[in-house]
Design a protein around this motif. Structure first.
Motif, short mmCIF file in Angstrom:
data_model
loop_
_atom_site.label_atom_id
_atom_site.label_comp_id
_atom_site.label_asym_id
_atom_site.label_seq_id
_atom_site.Cartn_x
_atom_site.Cartn_y
_atom_site.Cartn_z
N LEU A 103 0.72 -1.37 0.10
CA LEU A 103 -0.16 0.03 -0.16
C LEU A 103 0.81 1.28 0.05
N LEU A 104 0.31 2.17 -0.61
CA LEU A 104 1.02 3.57 -0.47
C LEU A 104 -0.22 4.58 -0.16
N VAL A 105 0.34 4.98 1.11
CA VAL A 105 -0.83 5.89 1.96
C VAL A 105 -0.24 7.13 2.16
N LEU A 106 -1.35 8.12 2.07
CA LEU A 106 -1.21 9.53 2.59
C LEU A 106 -1.63 9.83 4.03
N LEU A 107 -0.86 10.11 4.97
CA LEU A 107 -1.37 10.24 6.34
C LEU A 107 -1.22 11.88 6.71
N ARG A 108 -2.51 12.25 6.84
CA ARG A 108 -2.53 13.75 7.15
C ARG A 108 -2.39 14.12 8.66
N ASP A 109 -2.68 13.05 9.33
CA ASP A 109 -2.67 13.28 10.78
C ASP A 109 -3.00 11.77 11.44
N HIS A 110 -2.96 11.46 12.61
CA HIS A 110 -3.21 10.36 13.41
C HIS A 110 -4.52 10.15 12.90
N GLY A 111 -4.94 8.66 12.44
CA GLY A 111 -5.97 8.15 12.13
C GLY A 111 -6.60 8.76 10.87
N ASP A 112 -5.73 9.61 10.13
CA ASP A 112 -6.58 10.25 8.93
C ASP A 112 -5.45 9.62 7.73
N TYR A 113 -6.07 8.63 7.09
CA TYR A 113 -5.22 8.11 6.04
C TYR A 113 -6.07 8.15 4.67
N GLU A 114 -5.35 8.20 3.66
CA GLU A 114 -5.98 8.29 2.27
C GLU A 114 -4.99 7.07 1.43
N THR A 115 -5.53 6.01 1.22
CA THR A 115 -4.86 4.98 0.31
C THR A 115 -4.82 5.25 -1.04
N LEU A 116 -3.34 5.75 -1.58
CA LEU A 116 -3.07 6.37 -2.97
C LEU A 116 -2.99 5.15 -3.97
N GLY A 117 -2.43 3.98 -3.52
CA GLY A 117 -2.19 2.99 -4.40
C GLY A 117 -2.02 1.55 -3.61
N GLN A 118 -2.36 0.57 -4.41
CA GLN A 118 -2.25 -0.61 -3.81
C GLN A 118 -1.86 -1.98 -4.76
N THR A 119 -1.68 -3.11 -4.38
CA THR A 119 -1.30 -3.97 -5.43
C THR A 119 -2.49 -4.47 -6.11
N ARG A 120 -2.43 -4.97 -7.33
CA ARG A 120 -3.69 -5.33 -8.17
C ARG A 120 -3.60 -6.77 -7.96
N ASP A 121 -2.34 -7.40 -7.60
CA ASP A 121 -2.44 -8.95 -7.69
C ASP A 121 -1.46 -9.46 -6.23
N ASP A 122 -0.21 -9.71 -6.59
CA ASP A 122 0.55 -10.26 -5.38
C ASP A 122 0.91 -9.14 -4.43
N ALA A 123 1.09 -9.29 -3.10
CA ALA A 123 1.89 -8.49 -2.33
C ALA A 123 3.53 -8.64 -2.54
N VAL A 124 4.14 -7.55 -2.21
CA VAL A 124 5.74 -7.59 -2.55
C VAL A 124 6.38 -8.65 -2.05
N GLY A 125 5.88 -8.98 -0.44
CA GLY A 125 6.62 -10.06 0.08
C GLY A 125 6.12 -11.24 -0.36
N GLU A 126 4.82 -11.25 -0.79
CA GLU A 126 4.43 -12.71 -1.38
C GLU A 126 5.12 -12.83 -2.73
N ALA A 127 5.54 -11.85 -3.59
CA ALA A 127 6.31 -12.00 -4.88
C ALA A 127 7.80 -12.73 -4.41
N PHE A 128 8.36 -11.91 -3.48
CA PHE A 128 9.65 -12.30 -3.06
C PHE A 128 9.53 -13.88 -2.54
N ASP A 129 8.36 -14.25 -1.81
CA ASP A 129 8.48 -15.60 -1.22
C ASP A 129 8.10 -16.69 -2.41
N LYS A 130 7.50 -16.33 -3.63
CA LYS A 130 7.24 -17.12 -4.72
C LYS A 130 8.23 -17.28 -5.60
N VAL A 131 8.93 -15.94 -5.81
CA VAL A 131 10.12 -15.89 -6.79
C VAL A 131 11.36 -17.01 -5.89
N ALA A 132 11.48 -16.56 -4.52
CA ALA A 132 12.33 -17.53 -3.93
C ALA A 132 12.33 -19.16 -4.28
#
Ligand code: KG4
Ligand code: ZN
Length: 398
Positions: A173-202
């Motif tokens: 996730l790429l998140v904009l934090l304007r204050d505590h508890g004030d989040y806006e998700t700017l982007g996220q994965t459309r398929d595998d998570a990064v760690g998942e990709a590391f694990d699968k490629v390994a």
């Protein structure tokens, strides 16, 4: 920026937090949302390694076995033990339902028995809040402080607005934090998570689980000639990693076919100088290749690991730096298990024009100190939960 102090809690308040969302049983005691008094993590890696991934039922059972000793060790840091606690927190999502239930129910039992306020914490929010922990404070427990935060920001607290890159085994996730508890998700994965990709490629490369540290280690020092594609998804802060994983798979298949052609006609057992033998792979605790598969050459594996890591890091860094610029962030926060990646840390710090903050490695992967840090600001906002609080496996970051 608003300066929160946990209005609902007394000064020097001490929060006990539990984290059981996946395969780590963790308990921590944190003072004032920042000072880590204890941080204990019981890893279940050995129980899951043979399956090459996490088995939910095994995780739940293991949490039940580990919770009491982990809790006892975490509380041993307090002179008055249970009596010194002011509040209790637990992760209630996202994660594996059965695993989450063990920690949340334990936290409820403690809060009810000691008549303490209870708060449920979002696991992703907790990863981000690892950046609020004081890394210089002495820590007790087996998940103590390792590593250092970027020197320029170590002594201060993050200042809003912030852009956070949350990269773990289950989320990107790429998140904009304007204050505590004030989040806006700017982007996220459309398929595998990064760690998942590391694990699968390994796994494709015959390396161990978890894949992130294995790939990082084998890629270190490689002078890579090979490159792999980058999924830019132009005009979007979203990510995609499954195509990259498939690209690795195709390269491996091509390599095997090439090797098979070369070795045809050679006497049995004669292979390239850099071949990793089946025995060697097994001895190193790595899954041995299938009986009908030629082991991959060590040099080829290192080149692929390097090219994969470079591709992932390039995309993560470019989008994070662009987002920080567009939204006028004062700092970039890295969070989640993949934030432990040394190449990602270095490249983000090099390409960003603002400070980059990341937790010490022990606070990047799952732990309960980060849950306590997030809980502190929840209590500060007057949030408190009742006994009807339930786990939410797919809890979003608002
Ligand atoms: O945050 P985390 O401990 O658990 C989840 O909430 O998922 O993240 C675990 C993930 C695994 O996929 C692991 O391979 C990855 O973090 N990881 C790394 C590194 N250390 C752990 N990935 C890349 N480089 C690392 N050094
Ligand atoms: Zn996590």
């Amino acid at each position: 920026m608003s300066e929160h102090n946990a209005a609902g809690l007394p000064p020097n308040s001490t929060i006990l937090a539990l984290e059981t969302s996946c395969d780590e049983t963790a308990a921590a005691v944190v003072r004032d949302g920042r000072v880590v008094l204890s941080n204990v993590v019981a890893s279940q890696l050995d129980a899951h390694r043979r399956y090459g991934g996490i088995v939910p039922e095994v995780a739940s059972r293991q949490h039940i076995l580990s919770l009491t000793p982990v809790l006892e060790e975490a509380l041993a840091a307090l002179p008055g033990g249970w009596h010194d606690l002011n509040a209790v927190a637990a992760t209630y999502g996202p994660g594996l339902s059965g695993a989450l239930l063990t920690g949340l129910n334990a936290a409820k039992a403690i809060a009810w028995q000691r008549d303490l306020p209870l708060v449920g914490v979002n696991h992703l929010e907790a990863h981000i809040y690892a950046n609020w922990l004081d890394v210089d404070a002495p820590a007790v427990g087996n998940a103590g402080q390792v590593g250092r935060v970027d020197e320029s920001v170590a002594a201060t607290q993050p200042q809003f607005p912030l852009v956070a890159l949350v990269v773990s085994g289950g989320h990107t996730l790429l998140v904009l934090l304007r204050d505590h508890g004030d989040y806006e998700t700017l982007g996220q994965t459309r398929d595998d998570a990064v760690g998942e990709a590391f694990d699968k490629v390994a796994r494709i490369l015959g390396l161990g689980y978890p894949g992130g540290p294995a790939i990082q280690q084998i890629a270190a020092g490689v002078q890579g000639a090979m490159t792999l594609p980058r999924a830019w998804l132009r005009d979007s802060y979203d990510f995609s990693f499954s195509g990259l994983k498939t690209a690795v798979l195709h390269k491996v298949q091509e390599h095997r076919e090439r090797e098979a052609r070369v070795t045809q006609g050679k006497p049995k057992g004669a292979r390239g100088a850099d071949a990793v033998s089946r025995n060697a792979q097994t001895e190193r605790g790595l899954p041995s290749p299938k009986a009908d598969e030629t082991p991959l050459g060590a040099q080829f594996v290192a080149q692929m690991a390097y090219a994969f890591q470079e591709s992932v890091v390039d995309v993560l860094v470019k989008k994070t730096v662009d987002a920080a610029r567009q939204f006028g962030a004062t700092e970039i926060l890295l969070a989640g298990g993949v934030a432990a990646n040394i190449r990602l840390r270095a490249e983000l710090s090099r390409r960003a024009s603002i400070p980059v903050r990341y937790p010490p490695i022990a606070l990047c992967t799952d732990n309960a100190a980060m849950v306590a840090a997030a809980a502190y600001y929840r209590f500060g906002d007057g949030v408190q939960q009742g006994w009807d609080l339930d786990v939410i496996a797919n809890l979003p970051l608002k």
